[in-house]
Structure formats: structure tokens, C-alpha cells
Scaffold this active site. Structure first.
Site, PDB file in Angstrom:
ATOM      1  N   LYS A  11       0.858  -1.185   0.000  1.00  0.00           N
ATOM      2  CA  LYS A  11       0.000   0.000   0.000  1.00  0.00           C
ATOM      3  C   LYS A  11       0.894   1.234   0.000  1.00  0.00           C
ATOM      4  O   LYS A  11       2.066   1.166   0.360  1.00  0.00           O
ATOM      5  CB  LYS A  11      -0.907   0.014   1.220  1.00  0.00           C
ATOM      6  CG  LYS A  11      -0.149   0.220   2.521  1.00  0.00           C
ATOM      7  CD  LYS A  11      -1.076   0.633   3.630  1.00  0.00           C
ATOM      8  CE  LYS A  11      -0.335   0.904   4.909  1.00  0.00           C
ATOM      9  NZ  LYS A  11       0.575   2.042   4.902  1.00  0.00           N
ATOM     10  N   ASP A 139      -3.473  -0.673  10.096  1.00  0.00           N
ATOM     11  CA  ASP A 139      -3.798  -0.650   8.670  1.00  0.00           C
ATOM     12  C   ASP A 139      -4.204  -2.018   8.117  1.00  0.00           C
ATOM     13  O   ASP A 139      -4.478  -2.154   6.935  1.00  0.00           O
ATOM     14  CB  ASP A 139      -2.641  -0.066   7.857  1.00  0.00           C
ATOM     15  CG  ASP A 139      -1.319  -0.770   8.089  1.00  0.00           C
ATOM     16  OD1 ASP A 139      -1.233  -1.621   8.996  1.00  0.00           O
ATOM     17  OD2 ASP A 139      -0.361  -0.465   7.366  1.00  0.00           O
TER      18      ASP A 139
END
Length: 151
Positions: A11, A139
Site C-alpha cells: 500500500k 492498517d
């Protein structure tokens, strides 16, 4: 039994705002996150062992501790009796650099959890999934959704 292959994409934060400080030297942030075509390969296979086995290979596999996101996830699931005494061999070919901010470890845990939920038909409530994901990393839940998101 054959290995099942999972692509665990990195990411990246497109934008990042620091909103304040939290406990334990962490910051409260707001970030726009998307995924890259850079990924770790995760290979998963059920085994007839007493313990799980997690192996890291690849360019960025050095210095990954025994206490990593995948091992932590498996420990949480075992402690909550969610794996029904099933053990797994997990091999991770690390292509995402450690400590790069690209969520390599968190995304690995997110993708493994998705695999266990979908392919192994583990039964969790949404609340349980959120609780487990938050224990691994802030996350991880974004990695389970695999779409551009605000965290």
C-alpha cells in the site's frame, strides 16, 4: 496437499495528515491509501504438525523476527480456538521492503486472514474481524478491503 498462492500487495499513502498524538508514541492520522503492483507472494498449505510453520524468503526477508504479523495472527486465532486445531505451513517471498511504510507485514496478515475467512470457511462476525485486525496493526483492515480508502 498443494500450496495456495496469495498476492499481498503493498500500500502507499497518497496523502497523509497528522491530526494529533496517541498513546505509545503513535500519531492519529488521516491518510488516503491505494495499492501498488508490488506484492509479496504468500504460499499457504495445511499441515499435520503440532505447530504452525512460517518461513520468510526473498530479498527483504532478513531480520524478520519470530514475532511477526503472520505469527501474531495465527497465535490470536489459535488462542481464540478459531482454527479448530488446524496448523499451516506459510512461506512468504518478501518483495516489499521492511520499514518502508508500504505495509508489507500488515498486508501479509490482512491477506492471510482473508484467505482463512474465504477459503477455509472460518466463521467470524464483522466485530470479531475488526477486533483481530486491530490487534495486528492499524492498517490491517484496509488491506482486507483491497481498495483505495481513507484510514
Amino acid at each position: 496437499m498443494r500450496f495456495y498462492k496469495i498476492k499481498s500487495h503493498a500500500k502507499i499513502n497518497i496523502s497523509l495528515g497528522v491530526l494529533g498524538k496517541l498513546k505509545y508514541k503513535l500519531h492519529k492520522i488521516e491518510s488516503l491509501i491505494t495499492f501498488l503492483n508490488l506484492y509479496d507472494d504468500i504460499f499457504v498449505k495445511k499441515i499435520k504438525n503440532k505447530n504452525h510453520k512460517v518461513i520468510f524468503t526473498g530479498k527483504f526477508s532478513k531480520r524478520i523476527s519470530k514475532n511477526n504479523t503472520i505469527s501474531n495472527l495465527l497465535t490470536i486465532l489459535d488462542n481464540n480456538k478459531k482454527l479448530k486445531n488446524q496448523k499451516y505451513l506459510i512461506k512468504v517471498n518478501k518483495k516489499i521492503p521492511q520499514m518502508s511504510g508500504m505495509g508489507g507485514g500488515s498486508m501479509n496478515a490482512a491477506n492471510l486472514l482473508n484467505y482463512l475467512l474465504n477459503k477455509q470457511k472460518l466463521n467470524f462476525s464483522s466485530k470479531e474481524i475488526l477486533h483481530i485486525a486491530s490487534k495486528i496493526g492499524s492498517d490491517v483492515i484496509v488491506g482486507m478491503q483491497k481498495k483505495t480508502s481513507i484510514l
